[in-house]
Design an enzyme around this catalytic site. Structure first.
Site, PDB file in Angstrom:
ATOM      1  N   ASN A  27       3.371  -4.083  -5.138  1.00  0.00           N
ATOM      2  CA  ASN A  27       2.135  -4.864  -5.267  1.00  0.00           C
ATOM      3  C   ASN A  27       1.045  -4.206  -6.102  1.00  0.00           C
ATOM      4  O   ASN A  27       0.168  -4.892  -6.617  1.00  0.00           O
ATOM      5  CB  ASN A  27       1.600  -5.249  -3.878  1.00  0.00           C
ATOM      6  N   GLU A  50       1.871   4.594   4.370  1.00  0.00           N
ATOM      7  CA  GLU A  50       0.836   3.566   4.350  1.00  0.00           C
ATOM      8  C   GLU A  50       1.600   2.251   4.499  1.00  0.00           C
ATOM      9  O   GLU A  50       2.432   1.919   3.653  1.00  0.00           O
ATOM     10  CB  GLU A  50       0.133   3.668   2.992  1.00  0.00           C
ATOM     11  N   CYS A 100      -1.931  -4.741   1.046  1.00  0.00           N
ATOM     12  CA  CYS A 100      -1.960  -4.374   2.462  1.00  0.00           C
ATOM     13  C   CYS A 100      -3.383  -4.466   2.993  1.00  0.00           C
ATOM     14  O   CYS A 100      -3.595  -4.576   4.188  1.00  0.00           O
ATOM     15  CB  CYS A 100      -1.349  -3.010   2.692  1.00  0.00           C
TER      16      CYS A 100
END
Ligand code: UN1
Length: 500
Positions: free
Chosen positions: A165, A262, A296
């Protein structure tokens, strides 16, 4: 097989790039399966093509990182920083062309793509100056004539595993600090964004990074798994899904290998009764739909206090529905496709299931396009109001979907922000000091925004989540030093006092 360096496209041209791996300083064709990198807006368009890395490339990359480590670790900070500064310059110079390639291979808009390449440059510039800041600490000793120094040292070859992403910014915020502190890197990016990975590797080579200090191996999960467990690797930094992140943690745990992950988020924006509704709508729309919701840090839950709920929801739905969705390389487009047709189908199915459950109201989007966007991985901005708890409230979808709930009071709205196993980021829209201080003390997230969207990360400040969003030390800024260095506590004393 060793081949020549990748060719550069002129901006606006649509050539099919030839994918290469950078293995111990040599551009190499992979020994694995064929990899065809397509444009999610037009899946028939091939953006890049090549072969995946095989075990041989991985082993050679790790060996290269092990061999290059002592020399790189001994290179003075300013000399390492000089290479990072040059990397930033190469990234900036190529931002228009590489930003367009990013939009074509990943699907975010051209402005976001170009902005992301520039952001990667900014990250390299920040870490380039790390040698200008203090590199250790000195403690008082209880004994005369002694001092106690804390020396930070590089950790060795680091495995870097990155998601689709942010194809260049996330790798930059792992690789730049890794290199700045004297470590070497073996990097495995997501296979859906190999071209931008290759571009960052090219920037490092052009900047003069010595052979082997950073290698790029483009491979599937099995190569990632081998990299995580490789005997030559000393630490693992990962950004990606919660599911894969947990497997990485497990493997590293078994090896007692330090790891930083993460992972997911289900980030809430709370719009309180005194909120500036125009600002809140602006920021919630940006947080939810930029990058097609595939961050995220994206806003995926909105909690609005009943007193302003009707007005806020009406404005939100109007603004979300008015976004222009289409080819991300068209400058007028505000939201591009998801990364793949499979991602689109998964999000569609989750929204359809949620909309069918009692109490749910689909307020915007929710259906696939039937016009000329049907072939691409497009979805409209989607807003679903929920009456209470729901899967759509709890599970990360990674798409342009907002779940809305009403709270009776501002206090209840803030409590609902914490109603998640994740704790990456949150936003609170209010000027009420009592609400702000309550949020600062009680909202359990790594990043809290007051009157701005949930996404975004400046390179000089810590980034990372609490609860199930992250594991291990925070990233970026000086926080990065905790993961990318190890410390030695030195008790330092002359053998006897100076006599003459
Ligand atoms: C941002 O909010 O701009 O994977 C960056 C992610 C995060 C990065 C977010 N690690 O979306």
């Amino acid at each position: 097989m060793t081949v020549s360096a990748p060719e550069q496209p002129a901006p606006g041209t649509r050539t099919v790039a030839a994918l290469r791996h950078l293995v111990a300083g040599t551009w190499t064709d992979g020994g694995g399966e064929e990899l065809v990198d397509t444009n999610p807006a037009r899946p028939a368009e091939v953006v890049a093509r090549g072969r995946l890395a095989g075990d041989a490339e991985l082993d050679a990359a790790v060996q290269g990182a092990v061999a290059a480590f002592p020399g790189w670790a001994a290179t003075p900070f300013p000399a390492r920083g000089e290479i990072l500064t040059r990397t930033a310059a190469v990234l900036d110079a190529n931002a228009p062309a590489w930003g367009e390639e990013l939009a074509r291979e990943e699907g975010k808009t051209l402005a976001e793509g170009v902005g992301e390449v520039r952001r990667a440059a900014e990250i390299f510039r920040f870490f380039a100056t790390e040698g200008l800041r203090p590199v250790g600490e000195i403690y008082a000793s209880p004994r005369p004539g002694e001092q106690i120094q804390l020396v930070h040292r590089p950790v060795g070859p680091v495995a870097v595993i990155t998601p689709f992403n942010f194809p260049i910014a996330i790798p930059a915020w792992k690789i730049a600090p890794a290199l700045a502190y004297g470590n070497t890197v073996v990097w495995k990016p997501a296979t859906s964004v190999p071209l931008l990975a290759m571009r960052l590797a090219e920037a490092l080579v052009e900047a003069g990074l010595p052979d082997g200090v950073a290698s790029l191996v483009i491979g599937e999960g099995a190569i990632g798994g081998r990299l995580v467990e490789h005997p030559g690797i000393s630490r693992v930094t990962f950004t990606g899904s919660t599911e894969v992140g947990r497997r990485v943690i497990e493997r590293c745990g078994a090896l007692a290998r330090p790891v930083q992950t993460e992972m997911g988020g289900k980030n809430a924006a709370a719009v309180l009764s005194d909120a500036d509704l125009e600002l809140a709508v602006d920021q919630v729309v940006a947080g939810a739909f930029r990058s097609t919701g595939q961050k995220c840090t994206a806003t995926s839950r909105v909690i609005v206090t009943e007193a302003v709920a009707d007005e806020f929801v009406a404005r939100l739905v109007a603004r979300a529905s008015a976004l222009t969705v289409g080819d991300p390389t068209d400058a007028s487009v505000q939201m591009g496709p998801l990364v793949s047709g499979a991602a689109r189908d998964g999000v569609l199915a989750a929204v359809a299931a949620a909309a069918g459950r009692t109490g749910a109201r689909l307020l915007a989007g929710g259906d696939a396009y039937t016009d000329d966007r049907a072939e691409g991985a497009f979805l409209p901005p989607t807003v679903v109001e929920l009456a209470g708890d729901d899967e759509l409230w709890r599970e990360e979808l990674f798409g342009p979907v907002l779940a809305v709930r009403r709270a009776a009071t501002d206090k209840e709205a803030l409590q609902l922000v914490n109603d998640s196993v994740f704790g990456l980021s949150a936003a609170v829209f209010t000027d009420n000091l009592q609400a702000v201080t309550t949020a600062m003390e009680t909202v359990d997230v790594g990043i809290l925004h007051i009157n701005s969207e949930t996404a975004g990360a400046d390179p000089h400040v810590p980034f990372g989540g609490s609860k199930e969003s992250g594991f291990g030390p925070k990233e970026q800024g000086r926080a990065a030093r905790e993961f990318f260095t190890t410390t030695t506590t030195v008790y330092l004393k002359a053998s006897r006092p100076l006599e003459r």
